[in-house]
Write an enzyme that holds these catalytic residues in place. Structure first.
Site, PDB file in Angstrom:
ATOM      1  N   GLY A   1      14.312 -30.427 -23.105  1.00  0.00           N
ATOM      2  CA  GLY A   1      14.163 -29.265 -22.220  1.00  0.00           C
ATOM      3  C   GLY A   1      12.716 -28.987 -21.853  1.00  0.00           C
ATOM      4  N   ARG A   2      11.832 -29.054 -22.848  1.00  0.00           N
ATOM      5  CA  ARG A   2      10.415 -28.727 -22.585  1.00  0.00           C
ATOM      6  C   ARG A   2       9.678 -29.873 -21.904  1.00  0.00           C
ATOM      7  NH1 ARG A   2      11.912 -28.910 -27.802  1.00  0.00           N
ATOM      8  NH2 ARG A   2      11.003 -30.460 -29.195  1.00  0.00           N
TER       9      ARG A   2
ATOM     10  N   HIS B   1     -13.029 -10.626 -20.690  1.00  0.00           N
ATOM     11  CA  HIS B   1     -13.167  -9.177 -20.817  1.00  0.00           C
ATOM     12  C   HIS B   1     -12.147  -8.606 -21.784  1.00  0.00           C
ATOM     13  CE1 HIS B   1     -16.187  -9.129 -17.651  1.00  0.00           C
ATOM     14  NE2 HIS B   1     -15.479 -10.151 -17.166  1.00  0.00           N
TER      15      HIS B   1
ATOM     16  N   LYS C   1      20.138 -27.351 -19.500  1.00  0.00           N
ATOM     17  CA  LYS C   1      20.485 -28.698 -19.956  1.00  0.00           C
ATOM     18  C   LYS C   1      21.889 -28.701 -20.565  1.00  0.00           C
ATOM     19  CE  LYS C   1      18.969 -32.313 -23.109  1.00  0.00           C
ATOM     20  NZ  LYS C   1      17.916 -32.852 -23.954  1.00  0.00           N
TER      21      LYS C   1
ATOM     22  N   LYS D   1      19.989 -17.959 -33.054  1.00  0.00           N
ATOM     23  CA  LYS D   1      21.030 -17.953 -32.011  1.00  0.00           C
ATOM     24  C   LYS D   1      22.381 -17.622 -32.640  1.00  0.00           C
ATOM     25  CE  LYS D   1      19.277 -21.603 -28.936  1.00  0.00           C
ATOM     26  NZ  LYS D   1      19.528 -22.911 -28.367  1.00  0.00           N
TER      27      LYS D   1
ATOM     28  N   GLU E   1       7.150 -25.780 -29.790  1.00  0.00           N
ATOM     29  CA  GLU E   1       8.538 -26.172 -30.062  1.00  0.00           C
ATOM     30  C   GLU E   1       8.587 -27.653 -30.462  1.00  0.00           C
ATOM     31  OE1 GLU E   1      11.968 -26.202 -27.117  1.00  0.00           O
ATOM     32  OE2 GLU E   1      12.401 -24.304 -28.108  1.00  0.00           O
TER      33      GLU E   1
ATOM     34  N   GLU F   1      21.679 -16.752 -22.881  1.00  0.00           N
ATOM     35  CA  GLU F   1      20.929 -15.973 -21.889  1.00  0.00           C
ATOM     36  C   GLU F   1      21.253 -16.439 -20.474  1.00  0.00           C
ATOM     37  OE1 GLU F   1      19.751 -17.384 -24.584  1.00  0.00           O
ATOM     38  OE2 GLU F   1      18.213 -16.155 -25.569  1.00  0.00           O
TER      39      GLU F   1
HETATM   40  O1  F6P Z   1      16.630 -22.570 -27.702  1.00  0.00           O
HETATM   41  C1  F6P Z   1      15.670 -23.506 -27.378  1.00  0.00           C
HETATM   42  C2  F6P Z   1      16.100 -24.348 -26.228  1.00  0.00           C
HETATM   43  O2  F6P Z   1      17.071 -25.247 -26.615  1.00  0.00           O
HETATM   44  C3  F6P Z   1      14.925 -25.064 -25.601  1.00  0.00           C
HETATM   45  O3  F6P Z   1      14.595 -26.228 -26.254  1.00  0.00           O
HETATM   46  C4  F6P Z   1      15.395 -25.265 -24.209  1.00  0.00           C
HETATM   47  O4  F6P Z   1      14.351 -25.567 -23.327  1.00  0.00           O
HETATM   48  C5  F6P Z   1      16.038 -23.921 -23.941  1.00  0.00           C
HETATM   49  O5  F6P Z   1      16.636 -23.564 -25.171  1.00  0.00           O
HETATM   50  C6  F6P Z   1      17.047 -23.882 -22.839  1.00  0.00           C
HETATM   51  O6  F6P Z   1      18.100 -24.768 -23.075  1.00  0.00           O
HETATM   52  P1  F6P Z   1      19.099 -25.146 -21.914  1.00  0.00           P
HETATM   53  O7  F6P Z   1      18.337 -25.809 -20.848  1.00  0.00           O
HETATM   54  O8  F6P Z   1      20.106 -26.041 -22.564  1.00  0.00           O
HETATM   55  O9  F6P Z   1      19.734 -23.868 -21.428  1.00  0.00           O
END
Ligand code: F6P
Length: 546
Positions: A272-273, A389, A211, A509, A358, A217
């Site tokens: 995002g979620r 199990h 987003k 972060k 979240e 990452e």
């Molecule tokens: O760090 C949490 C977050 O902002 C989530 O809410 C989101 O889904 C994820 O990181 C990834 O964010 P982006 O889509 O901006 O890379």
């Protein structure tokens, strides 16, 4: 940022009445509730958007439900629901509308944000996704060397990964099997190494999903992907045929080197979620095709309509949300289990962990006051029957009370002898065993030695919902996801929190970025942090230098 203070939740009349009622009902056994009302198992059910919910095995009487619905009304769930669907800026800490429902609105709908009808924007992106999907699936889109695309790697994290991967696995039955899909999220280089192992770069498409297009990452993995591609193909121009982006950040995408013609956008009003049915679902559309993706949107839409229009007493997300509040705040439960009896839904619990925790893992009200009650439980789970199990022992005989959602389908996608019947029999059996247990008398009647009786007793009275859908289809997946999205919304309204921000992820972060500078090769200056973190940094440096 603050909002107009509302009366504290715990001083609302329905809350107080629930607290008093809890004293009276907390030790009442489900065995007795069922004995007193033989119709309970059919009466305490509801249906919406082809989902059937059996909530009879909850420690709730008609009075409990009456009070819970009164609480929902006192907390203005209906008004807040209207505000969300209307595009009002209910995400107050970020000043944003919350409009994932617009992602599945029909073409002729009108939803206005800041004076702009967003529905045509949604459909324009969907149309571009469809064209692109057809090009990839038909082989019209070629890699830089002219080869057909056979592998799709989605790079993203959080909502930009969990939704796509969950949906891919959930709908694998409907996927184009000669396309390989992989998902990379972790900054651990192992994730990228394993996800690309065995893939031919000239046949591989990367979807960089983010987003913000700033997530550490994802950017690291996207750079790793570019290095991997260029190491094999050796021409910078190859990026254009092997990378597309899904983002709200056009300049960021351009800066990375992806042509914005190959970017699929979405908007700040999609969390995002809550984004798996936006362009973030591009990998899903590539896997199952544009038509099936449309069916999935139809499923979401059906649940939206149910949530928007059904009276609270018959409203699935509302019922589930209120029962969740009942356990979290009155019984003091701290976790809840999600138990899909369907192997295709293996990643559904992980997906719901982000969606629920979240969203509602908050401890400050909309007006900025510290909450004086519990909010989101810890969500966890695994597909049945595997969990039976391992951790079901605790569900049956452990000390914590863990409300569980059993999710199953009435007809299978794969049949083999009587295996599917056994799967469903196990699901029904677990819900019944948790609810009704086995008394000492029943254990003794089986001839059990007295010393073993306490070990073999199941006290029961452990609550669960059973959620049944006709069959796992793209549409059903959409209804299930929307069911939980709206459940989360209702709980957030009751708890008076902002379910749509996530400030709690920020500190870690920022610290990671700053600690990464201490770990850079060649940096020897003693770290100036707390003694624990200093020690860990020194240990890491020493191991690397040796
Ligand atoms: O760090 C949490 C977050 O902002 C989530 O809410 C989101 O889904 C994820 O990181 C990834 O964010 P982006 O889509 O901006 O890379």
């Amino acid at each position: 940022m603050t909002n107009t203070p509302t009366p504290p939740l715990t001083s609302r009349p329905a809350w107080r009445a629930l607290a008093a009622h809890h004293e009276a009902i907390r030790d009442v056994h489900l065995r007795d509730l069922f004995a007193a009302d033989p119709a309970r198992g059919t009466r305490m059910t509801a249906t919406g958007a082809s989902i059937f919910l059996d909530y009879s095995k909850h420690r709730a009487s008609p009075q409990t439900l009456e009070l819970l619905f009164a609480l929902a009304r006192e907390c203005q769930v209906e008004e807040r629901r209207r505000a969300m669907f209307a595009g009002e800026k209910i995400n107050i800490t970020e000043g944003r509308a919350v409009l994932h429902t617009a992602l599945r609105a029909p073409r002729d709908a009108r939803i206005v944000v800041d004076g702009v009808n967003v529905v045509p924007l949604v459909h324009e992106v969907l149309d571009r996704m469809r064209t692109f999907t057809d090009q990839i699936r038909s082989g019209a889109w070629r890699g830089f060397t002219g080869k057909r695309i056979r592998n799709v790697v989605n790079i993203g994290i959080g909502g930009s990964d969990l939704g796509p991967e969950m949906a891919y696995r959930a709908l694998a039955h409907y996927s184009q099997r000669d396309l390989t899909f992989r998902f990379v999220s972790n900054v651990d280089p192992t994730d990228f190494a394993e996800a690309t192992r065995g893939l031919e770069p000239a046949e591989t498409l990367f979807i960089v999903s983010s987003k913000t297009f700033t997530t550490l990452e994802t950017m690291e993995n996207a750079n790793a992907a570019r290095r991997w591609l260029l190491a094999a193909i050796g021409d910078e121009k190859a990026v254009a045929s092997h990378f597309v982006a899904v983002s709200t950040n056009g300049p960021g995408v351009e800066k990375f080197g992806i042509d914005t013609a190959n970017m699929f956008g979405f908007w700040e009003w999609v969390g995002g979620r809550y984004s798996m049915d936006s362009a973030i679902g591009l990998s899903t559309m590539l896997a199952i095709g544009a038509y099936a993706f449309g069916e999935m949107l139809g499923g979401f839409r059906e649940m939206d309509e149910h949530f928007r229009t059904a009276p609270l007493e018959q409203n699935l997300p509302v019922i589930m949300a209120l029962l969740g509040v009942w356990y979290t705040d009155f019984f003091g439960t701290q976790t809840a289990a999600i138990l899909p009896y369907d192997q295709y839904l293996a990643r559904f619990p992980a997906y719901l962990q982000q969606l629920i925790m979240e969203s509602n893992g908050k401890s400050v009200t909309l007006s900025g006051a510290r909450v004086t009650y519990a909010t989101s439980p810890v969500i966890w789970g695994e597909p049945g029957t595997n969990g039976q199990h391992s951790f079901h022992q605790l569900l049956h005989q452990g000390t914590p009370l863990v409300p569980a959602d059993f999710i199953g389908f009435l007809s299978p996608l794969n049949s083999n002898g009587r295996m599917y019947e056994l799967l469903m029999a196990n699901m029904f059996a677990q819900a019944a065993a948790l609810a009704f247990g086995k008394t000492p008398e029943e254990v003794r009647a089986e001839g059990t030695a007295e010393a073993l009786v306490p070990h073999r007793v199941f006290e029961g009275n452990r609550p669960s919902s059973v959620i049944l859908a006709p069959r796992l289809t793209p549409a059903t997946l959409g209804t299930l996801v929307a069911l939980y999205e709206h459940m989360v919304f209702v709980q957030g309204v009751i708890w008076d929190i902002d379910s749509f921000d996530q400030w709690g992820v920020e500190l870690g972060k920022t610290l990671a970025v700053s600690i990464a500078r201490d770990l850079d090769p060649g940096v020897e200056t003693p770290p100036e942090r707390d003694s624990s973190t200093n020690g860990l940094i020194e240990r890491f440096r020493a191991a690397r230098d040796s």
